[in-house]
Scaffold this motif. Structure first.
Motif, PDB file in Angstrom:
ATOM      1  N   GLU A 114       0.768  -1.139  -0.063  1.00  0.00           N
ATOM      2  CA  GLU A 114       0.217  -0.033   0.079  1.00  0.00           C
ATOM      3  C   GLU A 114       0.934   1.231  -0.002  1.00  0.00           C
TER       4      GLU A 114
ATOM      5  N   MET B 151       1.708   1.942  -3.540  1.00  0.00           N
ATOM      6  CA  MET B 151       0.624   2.705  -4.281  1.00  0.00           C
ATOM      7  C   MET B 151       0.280   4.003  -4.039  1.00  0.00           C
ATOM      8  N   ARG B 152       0.382   4.441  -2.774  1.00  0.00           N
ATOM      9  CA  ARG B 152       0.184   5.911  -2.478  1.00  0.00           C
ATOM     10  C   ARG B 152       1.482   6.533  -3.414  1.00  0.00           C
TER      11      ARG B 152
ATOM     12  N   ARG C  73       0.891   7.153  -6.984  1.00  0.00           N
ATOM     13  CA  ARG C  73      -0.285   8.111  -7.160  1.00  0.00           C
ATOM     14  C   ARG C  73       0.412   9.449  -7.185  1.00  0.00           C
TER      15      ARG C  73
ATOM     16  N   MET D 106       1.027  -1.450  -9.706  1.00  0.00           N
ATOM     17  CA  MET D 106      -0.589  -1.335  -9.615  1.00  0.00           C
ATOM     18  C   MET D 106      -1.286  -2.364 -10.239  1.00  0.00           C
TER      19      MET D 106
ATOM     20  N   PHE E 205     -10.328  -0.569  -6.487  1.00  0.00           N
ATOM     21  CA  PHE E 205      -9.095  -0.137  -6.564  1.00  0.00           C
ATOM     22  C   PHE E 205      -8.759   0.176  -7.992  1.00  0.00           C
TER      23      PHE E 205
ATOM     24  N   GLU F 279     -10.785   3.597  -9.342  1.00  0.00           N
ATOM     25  CA  GLU F 279     -10.323   4.791  -8.684  1.00  0.00           C
ATOM     26  C   GLU F 279      -8.984   5.291  -8.447  1.00  0.00           C
ATOM     27  N   GLU F 280      -8.058   4.191  -8.424  1.00  0.00           N
ATOM     28  CA  GLU F 280      -6.412   4.228  -8.258  1.00  0.00           C
ATOM     29  C   GLU F 280      -5.927   3.903  -9.449  1.00  0.00           C
TER      30      GLU F 280
END
Length: 598
Positions: free
Chosen positions: A385, A388-389, A392, A445, A457, A460-461
């Motif tokens: 995680e 992932m942040r 972004r 991702m 996920f 939206e990501e």
């Protein structure tokens, strides 16, 4: 899982023999000897440098076409000169992660006069470093863990010596701006700033604030002049807290550690340890691996490794131990709520990278990705995680780099990044113009989605980030005039070089359409196409991606039977080079498989 211990006879010779602990934010390397303990403390946000605007010149597509024209014409030297003019930014305050401080415990000279022996171990099942042995004929025990549940480093020391424990504790900063002082009779407070002059100007960086508190049963504890002195204690507990001002909106972070230490005082050691075990244990226990055992499993870990290097492979439990050690390091270094992902050295840092002129940063040409190769397949997807942040945020920061350097839509990042949103090429095109570094990171991702199949996920990501990456490559890529293929460039195959002519004419690094780029772009367009179909969106883009995929170069086999690393079958200037970027198609990608791609 009772055999999950790395253990060693005798003291640690230095940092490289220390035992690593972590909670996804705070890292510690425990360097134990009978008469001295050094706990190397790190924190993942403790970075030098600062956020700065993109420093590239405002290139136009005409600038890009001019340099591409030189590469297409075979004039690599002229193309390289133009690339340096247009795509090579100056080095400014990029920064690096820095080691914070060493917590040093030293026993008096009298305690060093007798014989001493010890055993050190890292218990993967408990996420705890221990040392035990004898000094002057009396047994001692020491244990340390870094709790994610309470966000502290916690230690316990004990001896059967009737005169008890007598030692001093002091802090040694690892940066120029660091200081400590007695805040209470049992506490040292410290503050510092992450500054250095290799990757920044020596003035900018993250500030830290923390404290070390020592409690004892029996005896006395007194903090004075930057040192805590413990005398004749039966048992001692040491708790350490630290925070930084990274992304903080006010000054509350300065006192956060002191509040934590107060709460820890109320909980007590046994409760802190139980909460740590309850938080960590279920993550490790998600996967069990039993490959059998042998007599070698009873040997110290370093001796088992020496046997293995000598060709003795009759130790199947060693493979299981190191598999779980890898999972342990993933949990210790990256938790779901970690403020940043693992950097070049995880969350541990001896300062060597900075001394060598490297930055302990986010290398995007394999290092950061490699840290997370085990995340999904080893059932630790929540450790993914923080990455992932980070991706972004990188995608947002990379929009300015796409506009500034390539006059293109979408986003791009190159060979490395930091905690300040750096997305420019590196400051030397020979290694810094890796145009798919950010894309490679973003493929995580894809993997995160493919393991979890979380459509929320995806929608939206993952899809928005990858769609924006695809927008860049659709706008940036060009058709090769000789082959009619859609190619990237100028770009390099990470850190490698080739001979476009004879070796006497010299090596080059930049070319059009390196294999690594085409493999990543094919995966990107294919994933976006499939995701758009699943989400039932972007019909026009689906057609563009389908067409672009049909124009991408195929994987090619060269005259020596090798998978070509570049679009043309150049001679390799460094065939022994450690980077094998074009093999991404085999792993971690899957465009080459043993069964379907001869």
């Amino acid at each position: 899982m009772n055999d999950l211990k790395l253990w060693y006879e005798g003291p640690a010779a230095g940092w490289a023999q220390g035992l690593p602990l972590g909670n996804g934010r705070i890292g510690g390397v425990i360097i134990s000897a009978p008469h001295k303990e050094v706990w190397s403390l790190t924190e993942v946000t403790y970075w030098s440098g600062q956020a700065e605007p993109c420093h590239g010149r405002s290139n136009t597509k005409q600038d890009l076409e001019r340099m591409r024209g030189r590469f297409f014409a075979g004039d690599y030297a002229a193309g390289d000169r133009l690339a340096k003019e247009h795509l090579q930014p100056p080095k400014r305050n990029f920064g690096t992660n820095l080691s914070l401080c060493d917590i040093i415990l030293e026993w008096p000279a009298a305690a060093s006069e007798g014989e001493a022996e010890m055993r050190r171990e890292l218990d993967l099942q408990q996420a705890e470093a221990r040392s035990a042995g004898t000094m002057n004929g009396y047994r001692f025990e020491r244990e340390t863990f870094i709790s994610h549940a309470d966000d502290l480093m916690v230690s316990r020391l004990w001896t059967e010596d009737p005169v008890g424990l007598t030692f001093t504790l002091r802090l040694e900063g690892r940066t120029e701006e660091f200081g400590s002082e007695a805040r209470e009779p049992d506490m040292l407070a410290f503050a510092g700033k992450a500054v250095e002059t290799v990757h920044s100007d020596g003035t900018c960086g993250v500030s830290c604030s923390g404290a070390v508190r020592v409690q004892a049963r029996g005896g006395s504890v007194l903090a004075s002049s930057g040192t805590i002195r413990v005398e004749r204690a039966e048992e001692v507990w040491v708790n350490t807290a630290v925070h930084t001002d990274y992304r903080q909106q006010d000054d509350a972070w300065k006192e956060a550690g002191f509040r934590q230490l107060e709460r820890a005082l109320g909980k007590g050691y046994d409760r802190l340890k139980a909460d740590h075990a309850a938080d960590y244990g279920p993550l490790l226990e998600r996967v069990r691996l039993d490959l059998g055992t042998s007599a070698a499993a009873g040997l110290p870990t370093d001796e088992r490794m020496r046997r293995f290097r000598a060709g003795h492979t009759d130790d199947p439990a060693l493979f299981a131990l190191f598999f779980q050690y890898g999972r342990y390091l993933m949990i210790a270094g990256s938790r779901e709520d970690s403020p940043l992902p693992l950097h070049l050295q995880g969350i541990w840092n001896d300062g060597e990278a900075c001394r060598m002129g490297w930055s302990c940063d986010y290398h995007l040409d394999i290092n950061t990705q490699m840290n997370y190769f085990p995340a999904e397949i080893a059932n630790l997807g929540d450790s993914h995680e923080p990455l992932m942040r980070y991706v972004r945020e990188l995608a947002q920061a990379g929009r300015s780099a796409a506009r500034q350097y390539y006059d293109a839509e979408g986003w791009v990042a190159h060979v490395f990044s930091n905690v300040w949103g750096f997305c420019s090429p590196g400051w030397e095109t020979s290694w810094g113009l890796n145009v798919t570094g950010g894309l490679w990171l973003a493929t995580h991702m894809m993997e995160h989605y493919e393991y979890g199949m979380d459509d929320k996920f995806l929608a939206e990501e993952a899809y928005p980030v990858l769609k924006a990456a695809a927008a860049f490559f659709l706008d940036y890529m060009t058709v090769h005039p000789e082959f009619g293929w859609l190619v990237t460039g100028p770009s390099n195959s990470p850190e490698n070089s080739f001979y476009p002519g004879s070796p006497e004419e010299g090596a080059q690094q930049l070319s059009m359409g390196p294999t690594m780029d085409q493999v990543l772009v094919r995966d990107l367009f294919t994933f976006c196409l499939n995701a758009a179909r699943k989400l039932e969106v972007d019909a026009e883009l689906q057609r563009k991606w389908e067409h672009a995929i049909s124009l991408l170069p195929p994987l090619q086999v060269g005259r020596r039977g090798q998978l070509q690393e570049w679009l043309k079958d150049y001679g390799e200037a460094q065939p022994e080079h450690r980077h094998l970027a074009h093999l991404f198609a085999l792993y971690p990608g899957s465009q080459i498989t043993p069964h379907h791609t001869p």
